[in-house]
Design a protein around this motif. Structure first.
Motif, PDB file in Angstrom:
ATOM      1  N   SER B  96       0.817  -1.220   0.000  1.00 45.21           N
ATOM      2  CA  SER B  96       0.000   0.000   0.000  1.00 45.21           C
ATOM      3  C   SER B  96       0.850   1.270   0.000  1.00 45.21           C
ATOM      4  N   SER B  97       2.152   1.152  -0.244  1.00 42.69           N
ATOM      5  CA  SER B  97       3.035   2.330  -0.142  1.00 42.69           C
ATOM      6  C   SER B  97       2.624   3.454  -1.086  1.00 42.69           C
ATOM      7  N   GLN B  98       2.216   3.103  -2.297  1.00 42.81           N
ATOM      8  CA  GLN B  98       1.830   4.154  -3.241  1.00 42.81           C
ATOM      9  C   GLN B  98       0.624   4.943  -2.721  1.00 42.81           C
ATOM     10  N   ALA B  99      -0.348   4.211  -2.175  1.00 38.13           N
ATOM     11  CA  ALA B  99      -1.541   4.891  -1.637  1.00 38.13           C
ATOM     12  C   ALA B  99      -1.172   5.748  -0.438  1.00 38.13           C
ATOM     13  N   THR B 100      -0.209   5.280   0.356  1.00 38.70           N
ATOM     14  CA  THR B 100       0.240   6.070   1.517  1.00 38.70           C
ATOM     15  C   THR B 100       0.884   7.368   1.049  1.00 38.70           C
ATOM     16  N   ILE B 101       1.697   7.278   0.009  1.00 35.59           N
ATOM     17  CA  ILE B 101       2.321   8.498  -0.538  1.00 35.59           C
ATOM     18  C   ILE B 101       1.237   9.437  -1.072  1.00 35.59           C
ATOM     19  N   GLY B 102       0.268   8.870  -1.787  1.00 34.73           N
ATOM     20  CA  GLY B 102      -0.831   9.695  -2.304  1.00 34.73           C
ATOM     21  C   GLY B 102      -1.591  10.377  -1.185  1.00 34.73           C
ATOM     22  N   HIS B 103      -1.816   9.652  -0.107  1.00 38.41           N
ATOM     23  CA  HIS B 103      -2.497  10.225   1.055  1.00 38.41           C
ATOM     24  C   HIS B 103      -1.689  11.409   1.602  1.00 38.41           C
ATOM     25  N   GLY B 104      -0.386  11.206   1.743  1.00 39.58           N
ATOM     26  CA  GLY B 104       0.472  12.266   2.283  1.00 39.58           C
ATOM     27  C   GLY B 104       0.531  13.473   1.366  1.00 39.58           C
ATOM     28  N   LEU B 105       0.664  13.219   0.062  1.00 39.86           N
ATOM     29  CA  LEU B 105       0.740  14.342  -0.881  1.00 39.86           C
ATOM     30  C   LEU B 105      -0.545  15.164  -0.857  1.00 39.86           C
ATOM     31  N   ALA B 106      -1.679  14.468  -0.752  1.00 39.27           N
ATOM     32  CA  ALA B 106      -2.956  15.185  -0.705  1.00 39.27           C
ATOM     33  C   ALA B 106      -3.090  15.970   0.599  1.00 39.27           C
ATOM     34  N   GLU B 107      -2.730  15.341   1.706  1.00 37.92           N
ATOM     35  CA  GLU B 107      -2.825  16.012   3.011  1.00 37.92           C
ATOM     36  C   GLU B 107      -1.940  17.262   3.049  1.00 37.92           C
ATOM     37  N   LEU B 108      -0.750  17.140   2.457  1.00 36.44           N
ATOM     38  CA  LEU B 108       0.230  18.231   2.529  1.00 36.44           C
ATOM     39  C   LEU B 108       0.137  19.183   1.339  1.00 36.44           C
ATOM     40  N   ASP B 109      -0.745  18.857   0.391  1.00 38.76           N
ATOM     41  CA  ASP B 109      -0.864  19.652  -0.829  1.00 38.76           C
ATOM     42  C   ASP B 109       0.531  19.838  -1.453  1.00 38.76           C
ATOM     43  N   ALA B 110       1.236  18.707  -1.613  1.00 34.39           N
ATOM     44  CA  ALA B 110       2.654  18.770  -1.971  1.00 34.39           C
ATOM     45  C   ALA B 110       2.960  18.096  -3.306  1.00 34.39           C
ATOM     46  N   VAL B 111       1.925  17.930  -4.129  1.00 36.48           N
ATOM     47  CA  VAL B 111       2.164  17.258  -5.408  1.00 36.48           C
ATOM     48  C   VAL B 111       3.244  17.975  -6.214  1.00 36.48           C
ATOM     49  N   GLU B 112       3.203  19.295  -6.208  1.00 33.17           N
ATOM     50  CA  GLU B 112       4.166  20.069  -6.996  1.00 33.17           C
ATOM     51  C   GLU B 112       5.586  19.971  -6.459  1.00 33.17           C
ATOM     52  N   GLN B 113       5.694  19.763  -5.132  1.00 32.31           N
ATOM     53  CA  GLN B 113       7.033  19.706  -4.528  1.00 32.31           C
ATOM     54  C   GLN B 113       7.740  18.391  -4.812  1.00 32.31           C
ATOM     55  N   ALA B 114       6.940  17.350  -5.021  1.00 39.76           N
ATOM     56  CA  ALA B 114       7.537  16.017  -5.099  1.00 39.76           C
ATOM     57  C   ALA B 114       8.129  15.737  -6.469  1.00 39.76           C
ATOM     58  N   TYR B 115       9.251  15.043  -6.471  1.00 41.98           N
ATOM     59  CA  TYR B 115       9.763  14.416  -7.678  1.00 41.98           C
ATOM     60  C   TYR B 115       9.302  12.967  -7.570  1.00 41.98           C
ATOM     61  N   ALA B 116       8.246  12.633  -8.327  1.00 42.40           N
ATOM     62  CA  ALA B 116       7.557  11.349  -8.151  1.00 42.40           C
ATOM     63  C   ALA B 116       8.234  10.259  -8.967  1.00 42.40           C
TER      64      ALA B 116
END
Lengths: 236, 311
Positions: B96-116
């Protein structure tokens, strides 16, 4: 081949001990107060096997079959598979075990001994362990009884209880058929717990050894082969 | 759309600079950051600066839908981004690691910051595109920055899929991965033949086989290097815990064994980024701090490796 030899068993473990243990805490919380009911049904299962009558044995087998189906869906599929993709391939085996137990009900195809002998004693002991003692292994992890693995809701105690039934079941061919999947699950679970450095790795492994020993021990069936009337009195 | 145009034009500009740097065949030097900021190293393919420390997700982020553990992972990601981190790496193999990352990115509004950075992991290449799309949805990103062929599984067909996606602008960078020092011959062959942006491999102070051929080849071919298993999944830390740190520890800039190990990796000029995984905020801060000045030079790196080998 050389590449596969370079893997350690721990390389295949994809979750931490904490995550694994919390599966049971969350499972019990979500189902509460079902764990209490499951414990009561487990006690009834033990009584039915300790004092067998044909109707009680059918009820016990039916209860176990339902539990295998429930655990396959509610625990393996809903909780465990998201952190361990290999579990998706185990779910059909649990469904098959539920089917085997249902087939055991069909026309009384599977019987349990009414007379006490060592295999029956070991079988009943395994069921008693699964119902009353296995939930206490949660204390070994320090997670408290909130994370207890309860028979009928969690796979390990269910597999151990079924091993108990399989250990004393007759005829032998059906006993072995009933034993295979719970034994495989217990071995896999023991390996997982060992890799997680958990002291709870031992009970599932020992349960398999006890069940195998009970199945291989000579049966107490004195007049059964000579007198079909006595045979009927010796099994339920 | 504007943002896309901006990215493309920046990519072209940086790509030109990157090509110039690659042509000179010099190892990329880490960019000197302002005091307290973590160092970056340029991606050979584009010249884009990437922080030296990323975040792995094997085991640590596989927490299912446990709300308490999801919150802990989000806290780790918060600390990671706050400390200047960008690259997060995962795989469909990681539960479930990908979903956990998605959860964190959404919570932190950090999609733009991440190099995915993610992977394709299927022996049925026909399923590759569907798997990548499912991964993208788990992450909740518009597209991945990097997609890699996980452990060289069905490597030719999967790499073909990824290269076609890069051509179509559906992913920015393409790579391959291996770990535990496995199949380096095959990795080397692909590095020579395929237009890769990244190779991910195991490199740390005791697993140094990559220094012989793969790291020099990465420099020669302008391929970025992601170092996985920096701590051998904690085993290296456990092995060194309790052993004396060297008297000259201060020269390395490290304060403990974890930073000592990380600084050794990050100071290799051909390593673009290391991706330690952790569940603890304190550790992620410690890891990021290892990417600050000073980094050991070649002589000090030799001394560090000799010291650990002698323990």
């Amino acid at each position: 081949m050389k590449e596969w030899l370079s893997y350690r068993p721990g390389d295949f473990l994809m979750f931490s001990q904490r995550v694994y243990e919390r599966l049971f805490v969350l499972h019990n919380e979500a189902l509460w107060p079902l764990p209490l009911l499951a414990l009561a049904l487990g006690a009834a299962l033990l009584l039915a096997l300790a004092f067998p009558r044909p109707g009680r044995v059918r009820a016990a087998l039916g209860l176990l079959g339902l539990a295998w189906a429930f655990v396959a869906w509610a625990f393996l599929w809903q909780r465990y598979a998201p952190i361990n993709w290999g579990i998706r391939y185990v779910v059909p085996l649990f469904a098959l075990q539920a089917l085997l137990l249902a087939l055991g009900l069909w026309r009384g195809g599977l019987k349990l001994p009414a007379r006490w002998d060592l295999p029956r004693g070991l079988g009943v002991a395994l069921v008693a362990y699964a119902v009353f003692l296995h939930p206490l292994t949660a204390l070994l992890h320090g997670r408290g009884l909130a994370g207890a693995e309860v028979v009928g809701l969690a796979p390990d105690p269910l597999a151990i209880a079924t091993l108990g039934v399989a250990a004393m079941a007759r005829p032998a061919s059906r006993g072995w058929a009933l034993l295979a999947i719970p034994a495989l699950w217990c071995l896999a679970s023991a390996a997982t717990l060992y890799l997680l450095d958990s002291p709870a790795a031992w009970p599932p492994l020992l349960a398999v050894l006890v069940a195998l020993a009970a199945r291989l021990l000579p049966r107490d069936s004195p007049p059964a082969s000579r007198n079909s009337g006595s045979a009927k009195q010796n099994v339920c | 759309m504007d943002s896309d145009r901006h990215r493309l034009s920046r990519r072209r500009l940086l790509g030109g600079l990157g090509a110039l740097a690659a042509a000179s065949a010099l190892p990329p030097l880490p960019a000197r950051a302002a005091t307290g900021e973590i160092l970056t190293r340029a991606l050979p393919a584009t010249g884009e600066p990437l922080p030296l420390v990323g975040l792995g997700s094997w085991i640590t982020f596989n927490v299912g839908d446990d709300p308490a553990l999801l919150a802990e992972c989000t806290a780790v990601m918060r600390a990671f981004f706050a400390g200047g981190g960008r690259m997060i790496d995962s795989s469909p193999m990681y539960g479930s690691s990908q979903a956990t990352i998605g959860h964190g990115l959404a919570e932190l509004d950090a999609v733009e910051q991440a190099y995915a950075a993610d992977k394709v992991w299927t022996s049925s290449p026909d399923e590759g595109s569907a798997q990548i799309e499912a991964s993208r949805q788990h992450w909740g990103v518009p597209r991945f920055d990097l997609l890699q062929v996980h452990n060289l599984v069905a490597r030719e067909a999967n790499l073909e899929t990824l290269l076609a996606m890069r051509e179509a602008g559906e992913v920015r960078h393409v790579g391959i991965t291996t770990s535990h020092g496995r199949r380096h011959d095959a990795v080397e062959q692909i590095m020579r033949e395929a237009p890769l942006d990244f190779v991910q491999l195991t490199y740390n102070i005791v697993d140094r086989e990559a220094e012989q051929r793969l790291l020099p080849l990465a420099r020669e071919r302008g391929i970025g290097v992601i170092a996985n298993r920096p701590f051998q999944q904690k085993r290296l830390i456990r092995r060194l815990e309790g052993k004396p740190l060297p008297d000259w520890l201060a020269e390395t800039g490290a304060q403990n064994w974890a930073q000592f190990i990380l600084k050794f990796i990050l100071s290799h000029p051909d390593v673009t980024c290391a991706i330690p995984a952790t569940t603890q905020v304190e550790h992620v801060r410690e890891n990021l701090a290892a990417a600050r000045e000073p980094l050991p030079d070649a002589a000090l790196r030799r001394r560090m490796a000799d010291y650990v080998a002698a323990l």
